[in-house]
Design an enzyme around this catalytic site. Structure first.
Site, short mmCIF file in Angstrom:
data_model
loop_
_atom_site.label_atom_id
_atom_site.label_comp_id
_atom_site.label_asym_id
_atom_site.label_seq_id
_atom_site.Cartn_x
_atom_site.Cartn_y
_atom_site.Cartn_z
N LYS A 72 0.83 -1.21 0.00
CA LYS A 72 0.00 0.00 0.00
C LYS A 72 0.86 1.26 0.00
CE LYS A 72 -2.32 -1.32 3.66
NZ LYS A 72 -1.80 -2.70 3.78
N THR A 73 1.87 1.29 0.86
CA THR A 73 2.77 2.46 0.89
C THR A 73 3.52 2.60 -0.42
OG1 THR A 73 3.04 2.25 3.30
CG2 THR A 73 4.69 3.54 2.11
N ASP A 117 -1.64 6.89 6.06
CA ASP A 117 -1.56 5.49 6.43
C ASP A 117 -2.46 5.22 7.65
OD1 ASP A 117 -0.76 2.89 6.28
OD2 ASP A 117 1.20 3.19 7.21
N THR A 166 -5.68 -1.25 6.96
CA THR A 166 -5.69 -2.70 7.11
C THR A 166 -7.06 -3.18 7.58
OG1 THR A 166 -4.84 -2.48 9.36
CG2 THR A 166 -3.22 -2.84 7.60
N ARG A 225 6.73 -8.24 1.79
CA ARG A 225 7.61 -7.73 2.85
C ARG A 225 8.31 -8.88 3.56
NH1 ARG A 225 4.63 -3.89 6.54
NH2 ARG A 225 5.42 -2.32 5.09
#
Length: 345
Positions: A72-73, A117, A166, A225
């Protein structure tokens, strides 16, 4: 206890600390063309961004939802890069007062991207201010106090909010409706993770064998990640105990050191499964009892271990408590009790 605090020491945790984010930045894709996976979201963003640039206007606000660690980032950074503009980064927990948000909004320049965020955690007063700013590009600043207070409306240049969450279900409907584009990020398939790993290995300047890439990808919980984190640990093992090459033997040896098994389970995951099967006969057993058995807090078991175990079909939740599935017994190499009608098939 916050989720970030209880996932810090797990190599398979989907969250990231500030130090790791710095390492991630070197591996982050810069354009939509470099971004692997999430085909539907990529196509949607490509259409919206190119159309907006063709009209010479800021694109609609974008909401990205999904589990942590899926990009997302990265996509927020890519949106700004594709538009050729700057990105301002903040988070919902950092904005606890309307004045905090007003200060950020009033400093934005035309066309700039504001990345929020964990937007579902923004304070309610600031949330209401954000409604007006996103829809009318205006912010009301209150000057003075008490009966002499006066609201002054400030016009804002067109900008684009990219919100990430999230937990999309916690977003109030009025805020959700302000986003013209909504994209949900799903877990990655193993072949997509292999592509991520090959690209990352090239950026790290290490040789990654195809079998090693497959081995790491299969243990990465569908999360880029985690895949990149495991890749860096395998690189460390190959540098210190191997010949510098990331082959299948190096991958397996390194992941054994870090206690990540074939399904991507770590020590905590296996402790929960083992306690459930060996001590409680597969369940059902209550969360608190299970947490005591593994020496963890109930919140840690529920928010850290359970989501992946449930997603992988290893445990189930019932009104009477947690139960082990047939796959859990098989993974642990154990034989389930005979005639246990509570086991999931």
């Amino acid at each position: 206890m916050a989720e970030d605090e209880i996932t810090t020491e797990r190599i398979v945790a989907p969250g990231a600390e500030d130090l790791e984010r710095a390492a991630e930045a070197a591996l982050r894709p810069r354009t939509l063309g470099e971004f692997v996976g999430q085909r539907v979201v990529r196509e949607q963003l490509e259409l919206v961004l190119h159309a907006a640039m063709g009209r010479g206007r800021a694109p609609d606000h974008v909401l990205l939802s999904g589990p942590p660690g899926l990009g997302k980032t990265t996509l927020a950074m890519i949106i700004a890069a594709e538009l050729g503009t700057a990105v301002r980064i903040t988070s919902g927990p950092a904005i606890q007062h309307a004045g905090d948000l007003a200060a950020v909004l009033s400093s934005l320049e035309e066309g700039e991207v504001l990345f929020l965020d964990e937007i579902h955690r923004i304070a309610r007063p600031a949330e209401e201010l954000l409604y007006v700013a996103m829809e009318d590009f205006r912010v009301d600043v209150v000057v003075g106090k008490g009966a002499g207070a006066n609201a002054i409306g400030l016009s804002l240049p067109p900008f684009t909010v990219v919100g990430a969450t999230t937990r999309a279900g916690l977003l109030p409907a009025p805020l959700r409706d302000r986003f013209g584009v909504t994209g949900h990020l799903d877990f990655y398939a193993e072949d997509e993770l292999r592509q991520v790993l090959v690209r990352s290995a090239g950026l790290l300047g290490v040789e990654l064998h195809a079998q090693a890439a497959s081995e790491i990808a299969s243990r990465s919980r569908g999360t880029p990640r985690i895949a990149n984190r495991l890749l860096r640990r395998v690189r460390d093992w190959a540098q210190v105990r191997g010949n510098g090459t990331l082959d299948l033997a190096a991958a397996r040896a390194a992941l054994e050191v870090y206690q990540v098994d074939e399904l991507g389970l770590d020590r905590l995951d296996r402790s929960v499964l083992t306690a459930l099967c060996e001590r409680f006969g597969g369940g059902p057993v209550g969360l608190t009892t299970l947490a005591v058995a593994v020496g963890e807090e109930p919140e840690t078991v529920e928010t850290v271990a359970e989501p992946f175990l449930v997603r992988e079909g290893l445990i189930g939740r019932t009104p009477r408590g947690r139960v082990a599935t047939g796959r859990a017994w098989q993974h642990l190499g154990l034989v389930p009790p005979a005639q246990d009608g509570l086991l999931f098939e």
